[in-house]
Design a protein around this motif. Structure first.
Motif, PDB file in Angstrom:
ATOM      1  N   GLU A 207       0.840  -1.204   0.000  1.00 37.17           N
ATOM      2  CA  GLU A 207       0.000   0.000   0.000  1.00 37.17           C
ATOM      3  C   GLU A 207       0.874   1.253   0.000  1.00 37.17           C
ATOM      4  OE1 GLU A 207      -3.420   0.171   0.007  1.00 37.17           O
ATOM      5  OE2 GLU A 207      -3.771  -1.991   0.134  1.00 37.17           O
ATOM      6  N   VAL A 208       0.577   2.167  -0.928  1.00 36.01           N
ATOM      7  CA  VAL A 208       1.287   3.440  -1.019  1.00 36.01           C
ATOM      8  C   VAL A 208       0.238   4.544  -1.015  1.00 36.01           C
ATOM      9  CG1 VAL A 208       2.823   4.878  -2.417  1.00 36.01           C
ATOM     10  CG2 VAL A 208       3.146   2.387  -2.365  1.00 36.01           C
ATOM     11  N   LYS A 209       0.388   5.510  -0.126  1.00 34.14           N
ATOM     12  CA  LYS A 209      -0.548   6.635  -0.047  1.00 34.14           C
ATOM     13  C   LYS A 209       0.100   7.870  -0.650  1.00 34.14           C
ATOM     14  CE  LYS A 209      -3.592   4.395   2.489  1.00 34.14           C
ATOM     15  NZ  LYS A 209      -4.799   3.885   1.902  1.00 34.14           N
ATOM     16  N   VAL A 210      -0.649   8.562  -1.501  1.00 36.53           N
ATOM     17  CA  VAL A 210      -0.180   9.808  -2.101  1.00 36.53           C
ATOM     18  C   VAL A 210      -1.329  10.816  -2.042  1.00 36.53           C
ATOM     19  CG1 VAL A 210       1.461   8.663  -3.656  1.00 36.53           C
ATOM     20  CG2 VAL A 210      -0.860   9.142  -4.451  1.00 36.53           C
ATOM     21  N   SER A 211      -1.011  12.062  -2.361  1.00 39.80           N
ATOM     22  CA  SER A 211      -2.066  13.075  -2.436  1.00 39.80           C
ATOM     23  C   SER A 211      -2.792  12.941  -3.773  1.00 39.80           C
ATOM     24  CB  SER A 211      -1.470  14.477  -2.316  1.00 39.80           C
ATOM     25  OG  SER A 211      -0.712  14.772  -3.487  1.00 39.80           O
ATOM     26  N   ASP A 212      -3.977  13.512  -3.860  1.00 38.87           N
ATOM     27  CA  ASP A 212      -4.704  13.515  -5.131  1.00 38.87           C
ATOM     28  C   ASP A 212      -3.867  14.176  -6.224  1.00 38.87           C
ATOM     29  OD1 ASP A 212      -6.991  12.185  -4.247  1.00 38.87           O
ATOM     30  OD2 ASP A 212      -8.016  14.039  -3.679  1.00 38.87           O
ATOM     31  N   GLU A 213      -3.146  15.216  -5.869  1.00 44.88           N
ATOM     32  CA  GLU A 213      -2.310  15.912  -6.847  1.00 44.88           C
ATOM     33  C   GLU A 213      -1.184  15.017  -7.351  1.00 44.88           C
ATOM     34  OE1 GLU A 213      -3.168  17.168  -3.826  1.00 44.88           O
ATOM     35  OE2 GLU A 213      -4.600  18.704  -4.517  1.00 44.88           O
ATOM     36  N   GLN A 214      -0.559  14.258  -6.446  1.00 49.43           N
ATOM     37  CA  GLN A 214       0.510  13.346  -6.854  1.00 49.43           C
ATOM     38  C   GLN A 214      -0.023  12.252  -7.781  1.00 49.43           C
ATOM     39  OE1 GLN A 214       1.622  12.610  -2.724  1.00 49.43           O
ATOM     40  NE2 GLN A 214       3.745  13.189  -3.219  1.00 49.43           N
ATOM     41  N   LEU A 215      -1.211  11.735  -7.498  1.00 46.27           N
ATOM     42  CA  LEU A 215      -1.806  10.723  -8.369  1.00 46.27           C
ATOM     43  C   LEU A 215      -2.109  11.313  -9.741  1.00 46.27           C
ATOM     44  CD1 LEU A 215      -2.751   7.800  -8.714  1.00 46.27           C
ATOM     45  CD2 LEU A 215      -5.030   8.559  -7.966  1.00 46.27           C
ATOM     46  N   ALA A 216      -2.591  12.543  -9.772  1.00 52.47           N
ATOM     47  CA  ALA A 216      -2.884  13.208 -11.037  1.00 52.47           C
ATOM     48  C   ALA A 216      -1.614  13.322 -11.890  1.00 52.47           C
ATOM     49  CB  ALA A 216      -3.495  14.594 -10.805  1.00 52.47           C
ATOM     50  N   VAL A 217      -0.494  13.639 -11.262  1.00 52.12           N
ATOM     51  CA  VAL A 217       0.771  13.726 -11.991  1.00 52.12           C
ATOM     52  C   VAL A 217       1.161  12.362 -12.547  1.00 52.12           C
ATOM     53  CG1 VAL A 217       3.255  14.170 -11.756  1.00 52.12           C
ATOM     54  CG2 VAL A 217       1.606  15.767 -10.771  1.00 52.12           C
TER      55      VAL A 217
END
Length: 132
Positions: free
Chosen positions: A117-127
């Motif tokens: 499991e890796v958690k990122v921000s919505d912005e990081q996923l968008a990138v």
């Protein structure tokens, strides 16, 4: 939808609801997907599937390690898309497979809770998604 696809979906739904897989289910999936399924189980056994989830939306994508010496990582949506060559060649162009081994690995690991499991921000996923 083909009969094979319907059988596969029925098996996947059962695995997803119980978070476990039995020998009969493994046998059915192996019959339907052959060597791709064998390869997918090796990837899962080697903890080669990451589930990258974004917060706060909860959206996610899988990142699956390939089996070559280079250990490339492919982004994929288990049921719809993979960035690997096999997806475009065998699944899309020639329609010889229902999905690639990376999709199978992502679906199996996701169903069993066997992902890293890796958690990122919505912005990081968008990138990440914009780079596909």
């Amino acid at each position: 939808m083909t009969a094979s696809h319907l059988v596969a979906e029925s098996v996947w739904k059962t695995i997803e609801s119980t978070h476990s897989v039995n020998e009969e289910q493994l046998s059915i999936l192996h019959f339907l997907f052959g060597k791709n399924f064998e390869r997918a189980t090796r990837i899962v056994d080697q903890r080669g599937v990451k589930k990258i989830s974004s917060e706060p939306s909860g959206r996610f994508i899988f990142q699956v390690v390939g089996e070559s010496r280079r250990k490339e990582e492919y982004f994929c949506f288990a049921e719809h898309y993979c960035a690997c060559y096999s997806f475009f060649y065998d699944v899309i162009n020639r329609a010889e497979q229902l999905c690639c081994k990376h999709q199978l690995a992502a679906r199996l690991a996701g169903s069993l809770g066997a992902c890293v499991e890796v958690k990122v921000s919505d912005e990081q996923l968008a990138v990440l998604l914009s780079e596909l």
